[in-house]
Design a protein around this motif. Structure first.
Motif, PDB file in Angstrom:
ATOM      1  N   PRO A   8       0.926  -1.234  -0.007  1.00  0.00           N
ATOM      2  CA  PRO A   8       0.004   0.166  -0.045  1.00  0.00           C
ATOM      3  C   PRO A   8       0.892   1.234   0.179  1.00  0.00           C
ATOM      4  O   PRO A   8       1.607   1.503   0.989  1.00  0.00           O
ATOM      5  CB  PRO A   8      -0.889  -0.149   1.300  1.00  0.00           C
ATOM      6  N   VAL A   9       0.987   2.004  -1.045  1.00  0.00           N
ATOM      7  CA  VAL A   9       1.797   2.948  -1.011  1.00  0.00           C
ATOM      8  C   VAL A   9       1.026   4.262  -1.570  1.00  0.00           C
ATOM      9  O   VAL A   9       1.390   5.323  -2.400  1.00  0.00           O
ATOM     10  CB  VAL A   9       2.922   2.771  -2.178  1.00  0.00           C
ATOM     11  N   ALA A  10      -0.187   4.441  -1.252  1.00  0.00           N
ATOM     12  CA  ALA A  10      -0.876   5.547  -1.646  1.00  0.00           C
ATOM     13  C   ALA A  10      -1.128   6.671  -0.934  1.00  0.00           C
ATOM     14  O   ALA A  10      -1.675   7.653  -1.247  1.00  0.00           O
ATOM     15  CB  ALA A  10      -2.581   4.981  -2.031  1.00  0.00           C
ATOM     16  N   GLY A  11      -0.509   6.452   0.318  1.00  0.00           N
ATOM     17  CA  GLY A  11      -0.754   7.626   1.350  1.00  0.00           C
ATOM     18  C   GLY A  11      -0.176   9.061   1.047  1.00  0.00           C
ATOM     19  O   GLY A  11       0.682   8.916   0.192  1.00  0.00           O
ATOM     20  N   TYR A  12      -0.689   9.939   1.819  1.00  0.00           N
ATOM     21  CA  TYR A  12      -0.103  11.098   1.234  1.00  0.00           C
ATOM     22  C   TYR A  12       1.185  11.518   1.822  1.00  0.00           C
ATOM     23  O   TYR A  12       2.034  12.596   1.108  1.00  0.00           O
ATOM     24  CB  TYR A  12      -0.865  12.353   1.731  1.00  0.00           C
ATOM     25  N   GLY A  13       1.833  11.084   2.843  1.00  0.00           N
ATOM     26  CA  GLY A  13       2.852  11.300   3.635  1.00  0.00           C
ATOM     27  C   GLY A  13       3.177  12.949   3.943  1.00  0.00           C
ATOM     28  O   GLY A  13       4.048  13.532   3.824  1.00  0.00           O
ATOM     29  N   THR A  14       2.118  13.184   4.591  1.00  0.00           N
ATOM     30  CA  THR A  14       1.794  14.488   4.932  1.00  0.00           C
ATOM     31  C   THR A  14       3.283  14.744   6.154  1.00  0.00           C
ATOM     32  O   THR A  14       3.324  16.149   6.117  1.00  0.00           O
ATOM     33  CB  THR A  14       0.629  14.849   5.591  1.00  0.00           C
ATOM     34  N   ARG A  15       3.420  13.819   6.621  1.00  0.00           N
ATOM     35  CA  ARG A  15       4.514  14.219   7.645  1.00  0.00           C
ATOM     36  C   ARG A  15       5.947  14.731   7.063  1.00  0.00           C
ATOM     37  O   ARG A  15       6.911  15.085   7.861  1.00  0.00           O
ATOM     38  CB  ARG A  15       4.618  13.067   8.678  1.00  0.00           C
ATOM     39  N   PHE A  16       5.737  14.411   5.756  1.00  0.00           N
ATOM     40  CA  PHE A  16       7.303  14.721   5.122  1.00  0.00           C
ATOM     41  C   PHE A  16       7.226  15.940   4.133  1.00  0.00           C
ATOM     42  O   PHE A  16       8.083  16.065   3.282  1.00  0.00           O
ATOM     43  CB  PHE A  16       7.802  13.455   4.254  1.00  0.00           C
ATOM     44  N   LEU A  17       5.895  16.717   4.176  1.00  0.00           N
ATOM     45  CA  LEU A  17       5.674  18.000   3.464  1.00  0.00           C
ATOM     46  C   LEU A  17       6.793  18.861   3.734  1.00  0.00           C
ATOM     47  O   LEU A  17       7.191  19.090   4.964  1.00  0.00           O
ATOM     48  CB  LEU A  17       4.286  18.383   3.671  1.00  0.00           C
ATOM     49  N   PRO A  18       7.286  19.573   2.924  1.00  0.00           N
ATOM     50  CA  PRO A  18       7.157  19.582   1.346  1.00  0.00           C
ATOM     51  C   PRO A  18       7.846  18.498   0.540  1.00  0.00           C
ATOM     52  O   PRO A  18       7.421  18.672  -0.724  1.00  0.00           O
ATOM     53  CB  PRO A  18       7.577  21.063   1.214  1.00  0.00           C
ATOM     54  N   ALA A  19       8.669  17.758   1.115  1.00  0.00           N
ATOM     55  CA  ALA A  19       9.173  16.942   0.070  1.00  0.00           C
ATOM     56  C   ALA A  19       8.431  15.978  -0.483  1.00  0.00           C
ATOM     57  O   ALA A  19       8.537  15.826  -1.610  1.00  0.00           O
ATOM     58  CB  ALA A  19      10.208  16.023   1.155  1.00  0.00           C
ATOM     59  N   THR A  20       7.348  15.572   0.179  1.00  0.00           N
ATOM     60  CA  THR A  20       6.258  14.730  -0.454  1.00  0.00           C
ATOM     61  C   THR A  20       5.124  15.542  -1.455  1.00  0.00           C
ATOM     62  O   THR A  20       4.100  14.865  -1.664  1.00  0.00           O
ATOM     63  CB  THR A  20       5.780  13.834   0.525  1.00  0.00           C
ATOM     64  N   LYS A  21       5.368  16.692  -1.511  1.00  0.00           N
ATOM     65  CA  LYS A  21       4.331  17.603  -2.359  1.00  0.00           C
ATOM     66  C   LYS A  21       4.258  16.720  -3.673  1.00  0.00           C
ATOM     67  O   LYS A  21       3.071  16.542  -4.267  1.00  0.00           O
ATOM     68  CB  LYS A  21       4.557  18.845  -2.292  1.00  0.00           C
ATOM     69  N   GLY A 125       1.300 -11.480   1.603  1.00  0.00           N
ATOM     70  CA  GLY A 125       2.137 -10.650   2.314  1.00  0.00           C
ATOM     71  C   GLY A 125       1.583  -9.234   2.184  1.00  0.00           C
ATOM     72  O   GLY A 125       1.023  -8.837   1.108  1.00  0.00           O
ATOM     73  N   VAL A 126       1.845  -8.223   3.154  1.00  0.00           N
ATOM     74  CA  VAL A 126       1.658  -7.121   3.265  1.00  0.00           C
ATOM     75  C   VAL A 126       2.897  -6.431   3.836  1.00  0.00           C
ATOM     76  O   VAL A 126       3.249  -6.523   4.736  1.00  0.00           O
ATOM     77  CB  VAL A 126       0.360  -6.127   3.963  1.00  0.00           C
ATOM     78  N   LEU A 127       3.412  -5.433   3.194  1.00  0.00           N
ATOM     79  CA  LEU A 127       4.447  -4.754   3.466  1.00  0.00           C
ATOM     80  C   LEU A 127       4.363  -3.322   3.331  1.00  0.00           C
ATOM     81  O   LEU A 127       4.108  -2.611   2.254  1.00  0.00           O
ATOM     82  CB  LEU A 127       5.763  -5.156   2.712  1.00  0.00           C
ATOM     83  N   LEU A 128       4.439  -2.490   4.409  1.00  0.00           N
ATOM     84  CA  LEU A 128       4.258  -1.020   4.564  1.00  0.00           C
ATOM     85  C   LEU A 128       6.021  -0.596   4.623  1.00  0.00           C
ATOM     86  O   LEU A 128       6.686  -0.662   5.283  1.00  0.00           O
ATOM     87  CB  LEU A 128       3.736  -0.426   5.778  1.00  0.00           C
ATOM     88  N   SER A 129       6.307   0.189   3.474  1.00  0.00           N
ATOM     89  CA  SER A 129       7.574   0.289   3.086  1.00  0.00           C
ATOM     90  C   SER A 129       8.372   1.502   4.042  1.00  0.00           C
ATOM     91  O   SER A 129       9.125   1.631   4.049  1.00  0.00           O
ATOM     92  CB  SER A 129       7.951   0.593   1.451  1.00  0.00           C
ATOM     93  N   ASP A 130       7.374   2.255   4.868  1.00  0.00           N
ATOM     94  CA  ASP A 130       7.759   3.101   5.771  1.00  0.00           C
ATOM     95  C   ASP A 130       8.401   2.565   7.041  1.00  0.00           C
ATOM     96  O   ASP A 130       9.050   3.272   7.682  1.00  0.00           O
ATOM     97  CB  ASP A 130       6.939   4.623   5.905  1.00  0.00           C
ATOM     98  N   ASP A 131       7.991   1.281   7.000  1.00  0.00           N
ATOM     99  CA  ASP A 131       8.502   0.710   8.188  1.00  0.00           C
ATOM    100  C   ASP A 131       9.892  -0.248   7.657  1.00  0.00           C
ATOM    101  O   ASP A 131       9.746  -1.161   6.999  1.00  0.00           O
ATOM    102  CB  ASP A 131       7.838  -0.567   8.836  1.00  0.00           C
TER     103      ASP A 131
END
Ligand code: UTP
Length: 276
Positions: A8-21, A125-131
């Motif tokens: 699952p790689v659809a999330g916004y990643g708001t904690r890394f804004l503005p890098a993830t804009k 399997g499910v892998l969250l790549s931010d871990d």
């Protein structure tokens, strides 16, 4: 044998804004490799060569990363820089990459349900790549597939966390079966320290049996208005069909800036420098 892993790689990643804009969080590099590639390497190492990405708008860079770049190959081929392409070439040779788009960010459970079209009727399997999980021996998903072969039920990876951090995680309680394995009887998503059944927190590695899709379909949005995978797993847990496993290895929470920096320093000092 588990063949497929969902990312699952659809999330916004708001904690890394503005890098993830305009750049996916999963493409942030730990030293010289994007987070999602670490995840894909772990999955392929566990025999899950089918990597199924649940993407969203603005995530094209992930699809491009797991494809050939002809210009780059042409320019670099035969030069001393070719070694820099080695790891991604290895992944492309071994992996099969599919994707589906999650159109609305309705939570991890919803993202997993969106991936059903790519998974079908088999355990996955499910892998969250931010871990980011690192260890010397078999990766976390490899450790978990071995357990799946024996127990044939859903398995979540867990880690002990300080009580003042349980509110960030899904938390389990269960019967200690020894060797880091628990038979789960209760799970709560993001509990307060007072309400948490333990300090055993679920991290971003799961093995799920395919009946989870039907359960997710009838799971109401929970904590934060999102469809939570923890709530769906709770249904399986009530039937005695979920194990939790205290994995062997290190885990860095790269979804937060401090965890990301910690992982970067660790990889630079212990992995990158040693490998030249
Ligand atoms: P996070 O809770 O870390 O959310 O999702 P996020 O959007 O990526 O990051 P922040 O909180 O805004 O900084 C955990 C994982 O689930 C995926 C994310 O991509 C991440 O890998 N996810 C989450 C989805 O794919 N879809 C969703 O609707 C929610």
């Amino acid at each position: 044998m588990i063949r497929k892993c969902l990312f699952p790689v659809a999330g916004y990643g708001t904690r890394f804004l503005p890098a993830t804009k305009s750049m996916p969080k999963e493409m942030l590099p730990i030293v010289n490799k994007p987070l999602v590639q670490y995840g894909v390497e772990e999955a392929i190492g566990a025999g899950m060569k089918n990597c199924a990405m649940v993407t969203g708008r603005g995530k094209r860079a992930i699809s491009d990363h797991f494809d050939i770049s002809y210009e780059l190959e042409h320019q670099i081929s035969g030069s001393s820089k070719e070694m820099y392409l080695e790891s991604i070439r290895g992944v492309l040779n071994e992996g099969i990459f599919t994707q589906v788009r999650q159109r609305e960010m309705k939570g991890l459970g919803h993202a997993i349900l969106t991936g059903e079209a790519l998974i079908g009727d088999e355990a996955f399997g499910v892998l969250l790549s931010d871990d980011l999980c690192l260890n010397d021996g078999p990766g976390v998903l490899s450790q978990m597939t071995e357990l799946y072969e024996e127990h044939q039920c859903s398995i979540v990876a867990i880690q002990e966390v300080p009580m003042d951090e349980v509110h960030k995680y899904g938390v389990i309680s269960g019967e200690d079966l020894g060797s880091g394995l628990y038979k789960v009887d209760d799970m709560v998503e993001k509990p307060s320290a007072e309400d948490a059944p333990s300090n055993l927190a679920i991290i971003g590695r799961y093995i799920l049996t395919p009946d989870i899709f039907d359960i997710l379909r009838s799971t109401e949005p929970g904590s934060g208005g999102e469809v939570q995978i923890t709530d769906a797993l709770q249904t399986q847990a009530r039937q005695g069909r979920v194990l939790a496993y205290k994995f062997k290895g290190l885990r860095f929470d790269c979804g937060t800036v401090p965890g990301f920096v910690e992982a970067t320093n660790y990889v630079y000092e212990n992995v990158y420098t040693n490998n030249g």
